[in-house]
Write an enzyme that holds these catalytic residues in place. Structure first.
Site, PDB file in Angstrom:
ATOM      1  N   ASN A   1       1.170   2.304  -7.113  1.00 31.04           N
ATOM      2  CA  ASN A   1       0.641   1.668  -5.914  1.00 31.04           C
ATOM      3  C   ASN A   1       0.092   0.322  -6.334  1.00 31.04           C
ATOM      4  O   ASN A   1      -0.720   0.253  -7.251  1.00 31.04           O
ATOM      5  CB  ASN A   1      -0.476   2.506  -5.283  1.00 31.04           C
ATOM      6  CG  ASN A   1      -1.133   1.776  -4.124  1.00 31.04           C
ATOM      7  OD1 ASN A   1      -0.479   1.123  -3.338  1.00 31.04           O
ATOM      8  ND2 ASN A   1      -2.444   1.893  -4.044  1.00 31.04           N
TER       9      ASN A   1
ATOM     10  N   MET B   1       0.850  -1.169   0.000  1.00 31.29           N
ATOM     11  CA  MET B   1       0.000   0.000   0.000  1.00 31.29           C
ATOM     12  C   MET B   1       0.898   1.235   0.000  1.00 31.29           C
ATOM     13  O   MET B   1       1.747   1.389   0.853  1.00 31.29           O
ATOM     14  CB  MET B   1      -0.873  -0.027   1.247  1.00 31.29           C
ATOM     15  CG  MET B   1      -1.755   1.168   1.394  1.00 31.29           C
ATOM     16  SD  MET B   1      -2.996   1.012   2.677  1.00 31.29           S
ATOM     17  CE  MET B   1      -2.032   0.844   4.134  1.00 31.29           C
ATOM     18  N   CYS B   2       0.713   2.094  -0.966  1.00 26.98           N
ATOM     19  CA  CYS B   2       1.442   3.349  -1.078  1.00 26.98           C
ATOM     20  C   CYS B   2       0.436   4.463  -1.301  1.00 26.98           C
ATOM     21  O   CYS B   2      -0.731   4.214  -1.581  1.00 26.98           O
ATOM     22  CB  CYS B   2       2.405   3.312  -2.259  1.00 26.98           C
ATOM     23  SG  CYS B   2       3.691   2.054  -2.136  1.00 26.98           S
ATOM     24  N   GLY B   3       0.892   5.694  -1.193  1.00 31.85           N
ATOM     25  CA  GLY B   3       0.060   6.840  -1.513  1.00 31.85           C
ATOM     26  C   GLY B   3       0.606   7.522  -2.746  1.00 31.85           C
ATOM     27  O   GLY B   3       1.815   7.749  -2.837  1.00 31.85           O
TER      28      GLY B   3
END
Length: 177
Positions: A101, A1-3
């Site tokens: 992402n 999970m990334c932004g």
């Protein structure tokens, strides 16, 4: 999970990107990065750490432009090296930056094929696989190169691709990301 975040505006975008990454910090605390463009060249700052640690005032002043994208990283693939921090930027084709992402389920097979075809990887991230697929496409236009790459990747993902003058947002065909 990334932004991930992308902005096109009539004024400088660096502060808005920083603010957005600060809000998205809960999606990744391992690394952060911003790339901007003034229409002629790109300006990049990325490193390991929290958004507030990566971007000091003197870094922010160098991020000129009205187009930009940002990324905060939570590693689910690749290592924790600062080379893995995103956005990834390459001069060819066209000067291209990419923030990602998600996870590619066929990244290893694609990577092996690209290496056999002469690609040189600098990271272990599946994000670089996408960049290499775009760069290796025989198509002329960036959108066609991107479409070639998208037809080859599998998994759940969202991407923001930036050239000097535009942003392109993409998500996986199943809407997982």
């Amino acid at each position: 999970m990334c932004g991930i975040v992308g902005i096109v505006a009539s004024d400088e975008v660096r502060q808005d990107l920083y603010d957005a990454l600060t809000i998205l910090q809960h999606r990744g605390q391992d690394a952060a990065g911003i790339v901007t463009s003034d229409g002629n060249q790109c300006f990049l700052r990325k490193s390991n750490g929290l958004v507030s640690d990566v971007f000091q005032e003197h870094h922010m002043q160098r991020l000129h432009g009205t187009v930009g994208l940002g990324h905060c990283r939570y590693p689910t693939a690749g290592s924790s090296s600062s080379a893995e921090a995103q956005p990834l930027y390459v001069n060819s084709p066209y000067g291209l930056a990419l923030a990602h992402n998600g996870n590619l389920t066929n990244a290893l097979a694609l990577r092996e094929s690209l290496v056999k075809d002469g690609a040189i990887f600098r990271t272990t991230s599946d994000t670089e696989t996408i960049v290499q697929l775009i760069a290796k496409s025989k198509r002329e236009k960036i959108l066609d190169k991107l479409i070639d790459a998208l037809f080859q990747i599998q998994g759940g993902y969202s991407l923001i691709i930036m050239t000097n003058k535009k942003l392109i947002g993409v998500r996986d065909p199943f809407g997982i990301r």
